[in-house]
Every structure is written in structure tokens, then in C-alpha cells.
Write a protein that holds these residues in place. Structure first.
Motif, PDB file in Angstrom:
ATOM      1  N   GLY A  32       0.793  -1.223   0.000  1.00  0.00           N
ATOM      2  CA  GLY A  32       0.000   0.000   0.000  1.00  0.00           C
ATOM      3  C   GLY A  32       0.827   1.275   0.000  1.00  0.00           C
ATOM      4  O   GLY A  32       0.268   2.366   0.155  1.00  0.00           O
ATOM      5  N   ARG A  33       2.127   1.163  -0.196  1.00  0.00           N
ATOM      6  CA  ARG A  33       3.002   2.328  -0.157  1.00  0.00           C
ATOM      7  C   ARG A  33       3.743   2.512  -1.472  1.00  0.00           C
ATOM      8  O   ARG A  33       4.245   1.553  -2.054  1.00  0.00           O
ATOM      9  CB  ARG A  33       4.039   2.193   0.966  1.00  0.00           C
ATOM     10  N   ILE A  34       3.851   3.740  -1.926  1.00  0.00           N
ATOM     11  CA  ILE A  34       4.535   4.022  -3.178  1.00  0.00           C
ATOM     12  C   ILE A  34       6.005   3.650  -3.092  1.00  0.00           C
ATOM     13  O   ILE A  34       6.620   3.231  -4.085  1.00  0.00           O
ATOM     14  CB  ILE A  34       4.371   5.519  -3.566  1.00  0.00           C
ATOM     15  N   ASN A  35       6.608   3.776  -1.920  1.00  0.00           N
ATOM     16  CA  ASN A  35       8.021   3.460  -1.735  1.00  0.00           C
ATOM     17  C   ASN A  35       8.231   2.112  -1.055  1.00  0.00           C
ATOM     18  O   ASN A  35       9.315   1.812  -0.563  1.00  0.00           O
ATOM     19  CB  ASN A  35       8.717   4.555  -0.927  1.00  0.00           C
ATOM     20  N   GLY A  36       7.183   1.262  -1.025  1.00  0.00           N
ATOM     21  CA  GLY A  36       7.303  -0.049  -0.410  1.00  0.00           C
ATOM     22  C   GLY A  36       7.899  -1.071  -1.365  1.00  0.00           C
ATOM     23  O   GLY A  36       8.265  -0.757  -2.496  1.00  0.00           O
ATOM     24  N   ASP A  37       7.996  -2.322  -0.905  1.00  0.00           N
ATOM     25  CA  ASP A  37       8.464  -3.402  -1.771  1.00  0.00           C
ATOM     26  C   ASP A  37       7.673  -4.667  -1.447  1.00  0.00           C
ATOM     27  O   ASP A  37       6.811  -4.677  -0.569  1.00  0.00           O
ATOM     28  CB  ASP A  37       9.972  -3.636  -1.618  1.00  0.00           C
ATOM     29  N   SER A  38       7.985  -5.747  -2.152  1.00  0.00           N
ATOM     30  CA  SER A  38       7.196  -6.971  -2.034  1.00  0.00           C
ATOM     31  C   SER A  38       7.234  -7.565  -0.629  1.00  0.00           C
ATOM     32  O   SER A  38       6.267  -8.204  -0.191  1.00  0.00           O
ATOM     33  CB  SER A  38       7.681  -8.007  -3.051  1.00  0.00           C
ATOM     34  N   SER A  39       8.337  -7.352   0.079  1.00  0.00           N
ATOM     35  CA  SER A  39       8.444  -7.903   1.433  1.00  0.00           C
ATOM     36  C   SER A  39       7.488  -7.220   2.405  1.00  0.00           C
ATOM     37  O   SER A  39       7.209  -7.752   3.481  1.00  0.00           O
ATOM     38  CB  SER A  39       9.881  -7.772   1.952  1.00  0.00           C
ATOM     39  N   GLN A  40       6.974  -6.061   2.024  1.00  0.00           N
ATOM     40  CA  GLN A  40       6.073  -5.308   2.887  1.00  0.00           C
ATOM     41  C   GLN A  40       4.598  -5.524   2.557  1.00  0.00           C
ATOM     42  O   GLN A  40       3.734  -4.935   3.201  1.00  0.00           O
ATOM     43  CB  GLN A  40       6.416  -3.813   2.809  1.00  0.00           C
ATOM     44  N   GLU A  41       4.338  -6.367   1.545  1.00  0.00           N
ATOM     45  CA  GLU A  41       2.945  -6.645   1.183  1.00  0.00           C
ATOM     46  C   GLU A  41       2.377  -7.715   2.106  1.00  0.00           C
ATOM     47  O   GLU A  41       2.801  -8.871   2.077  1.00  0.00           O
ATOM     48  CB  GLU A  41       2.849  -7.092  -0.276  1.00  0.00           C
TER      49      GLU A  41
END
Length: 269
Positions: A32-41
Motif C-alpha cells: 500500500g506504499r509508493i516506496n514499499g516493496d514486495s516484502s512489505q505486502e
């Protein structure tokens, strides 16, 4: 902007017994974050639970803002999902998924380019519904965001209108990013300006007075237009539909964190 030839088209209204659900899943694949990555999903389980038990199960799903289409498709192994190819790692894909057992043919490989510079193409699912043998197109899109981008969105709608087969019954659904005139400074609401472009080729806006986007100032960003189809209903699911909170998915804070900032829009044909 080029003007479409004004031509009123009349289609026989037929019932196709199909249900289509649209959902913008905020930066899916990045938590849900523009600066996130797959590990944060972390939302996979809640998204599946919401779509399979909280709302009536659909025949077709149109997803927007998907950064990992492969991961999304893995959540719904019983569905046939399709999207297009883009090299950018930050692209927000439009993905269409459908139950294979309710269609005789599945062709979602046709896309309509709605502009350059990162603008998302429209995805078109062409199907023949088994119970009625009707040929129907489901068009999924995610138009340019921003209160100052009305003209860009209208250009996208005009390109789409010029590309669709006039004779085909269809539903256009997704995140139109529409804003009211008092926000954009235009003389009409965005969805009314879009209807001015789509109505000459037979489309009608499906009325919805419920906001579909959460936040301090709720907005109706997600919409649908139909041509030649009998619309039984359009419903919004999630906390946008104000009322008593009976499940976690009707709680705005829970839903916003675990699903999206957009509510689901379901159309029954």
C-alpha cells in the motif's frame, strides 16, 4: 481535442446474468506504499477474504494499481487473469480476472493505448456468456489521477471511444479518477464530460451517489458506463457505504490498512 461524430446508437437491451467487480488495491505488491516493496505486502489473506466472503462472488474482477500482477493472480487460482507488459517496475497495472467456466472464450490480450508517459492502457475482456450466448466486452481502466488532469482523462476516454467496436455490448468499469466541477474549476463534473464523449457511441453512465474513495474528503472516483446491457444494480462494498459497522471490512481504519483506500464497486448485468 477532436470531436466524435454525433450519432445516437440504439441497442436492444438484454440481460446477461453476469457480475463484475472493480477494485483499486492501493499499491498492491508494495504493502500500500509508493516506496514499499514486495516484502512489505501483507494484505493477501484479507483481500481474498473480502472478495470471497464479504461481497457476492463475481464472474469477472477488474483490478487497478497492481504492481505485482503475478502475485495477485496467485491469490485466485480458480480465475484466469491477464494484463499487459510494461518494463517499468513502478507501473500500476490494470488486471482482469474471470471465471473460465462461465465463458466460452477468453481473450483479454487486446489493450487500448490511452497515451504515453506512464498512462495506463485499458484492458478489454471479450467473452461469450454461456447461458445466453451473448458477446460482451468488459473494459477495465485506470485513468490519469489529479484534480488538474481532467483534459488528460478526457483525451484518454476519447481514444477509448474511438477504439471500441460500435456494435458490441460492453461495460466500462474501473478507476476513472473523476472529480466534481467545484474542485476542477470546469463547467461540469468530470463524469458528465466523459458521458458527453461516450454517449454518441451508445454508452450511459451507471448512476452512483456513494463515494468510492476513503479519506478526509470522500470522492466518487470509481465508475461504470454500459452499452446495450440491462443493469440490475450497482453497489459499493466496504466502509464507503455508511451505516452500522457489522464486520471489520466496514470499519474504515481496518479496511484502509488491510485492503485499500478505494471501496469495491460491483455491477450486476
Amino acid at each position: 481535442m477532436k470531436h466524435l461524430l454525433t450519432l445516437l446508437l440504439f441497442f436492444p437491451i438484454l440481460s446477461s446474468a453476469l457480475t463484475v467487480t472493480s477494485l483499486n488495491v492501493e499499491w498492491y505488491g508494495r504493502g500500500g506504499r509508493i516506496n514499499g516493496d514486495s516484502s512489505q505486502e501483507f494484505r493477501d489473506r484479507e483481500i481474498v477474504q473480502f472478495l470471497t466472503s464479504e461481497i457476492p462472488v463475481s464472474d469477472v474482477y477488474v483490478f487497478q494499481e497492481i504492481t505485482d500482477p503475478v502475485r495477485l493472480a496467485s491469490l485466485f487460482p480458480a480465475l484466469n487473469c491477464s494484463t499487459y507488459e510494461v518494463e517499468s517496475q513502478s507501473h500500476q497495472f490494470v488486471v482482469i480476472c474471470a471465471k473460465e467456466d462461465i465463458v466460452e472464450s477468453f481473450d483479454a490480450e487486446f489493450e487500448v493505448q490511452l497515451g504515453r508517459g506512464g498512462l495506463r492502457p485499458a484492458m478489454i475482456l471479450n467473452l461469450k456468456e454461456k447461458s445466453t450466448s451473448q458477446a460482451i466486452s468488459i473494459v477495465g481502466l485506470h485513468l490519469k489521477a489529479g484534480t488538474r488532469e481532467t483534459q488528460t482523462r478526457l483525451n484518454q476516454i476519447e481514444k477509448l471511444a474511438n477504439s471500441l467496436k460500435i456494435s458490441k455490448k460492453s461495460l466500462i468499469i474501473g478507476d476513472f479518477n473523476t472529480f466534481p466541477f467545484d474542485v476542477t474549476g470546469n463547467w461540469k463534473d468530470d463524469h458528465e464530460l466523459m458521458e458527453d464523449i461516450l454517449s454518441p457511441v451508445g454508452y450511459q453512465h451507471i448512476e452512483n451517489r456513494v463515494a468510492t474513495f476513503l479519506g478526509r474528503f470522500p470522492k466518487t472516483l470509481d465508475r461504470a458506463f454500459s452499452r446495450g446491457l440491462e443493469i440490475q444494480s450497482l453497489r459499493v462494498y466496504g466502509p464507503c457505504q455508511k451505516g452500522s459497522v457489522q464486520t471489520p471490512y466496514q470499519n474504515e481504519r481496518f479496511y484502509n490498512r488491510n485492503i485499500s483506500d478505494h471501496c469495491a464497486v460491483q455491477v450486476k448485468l
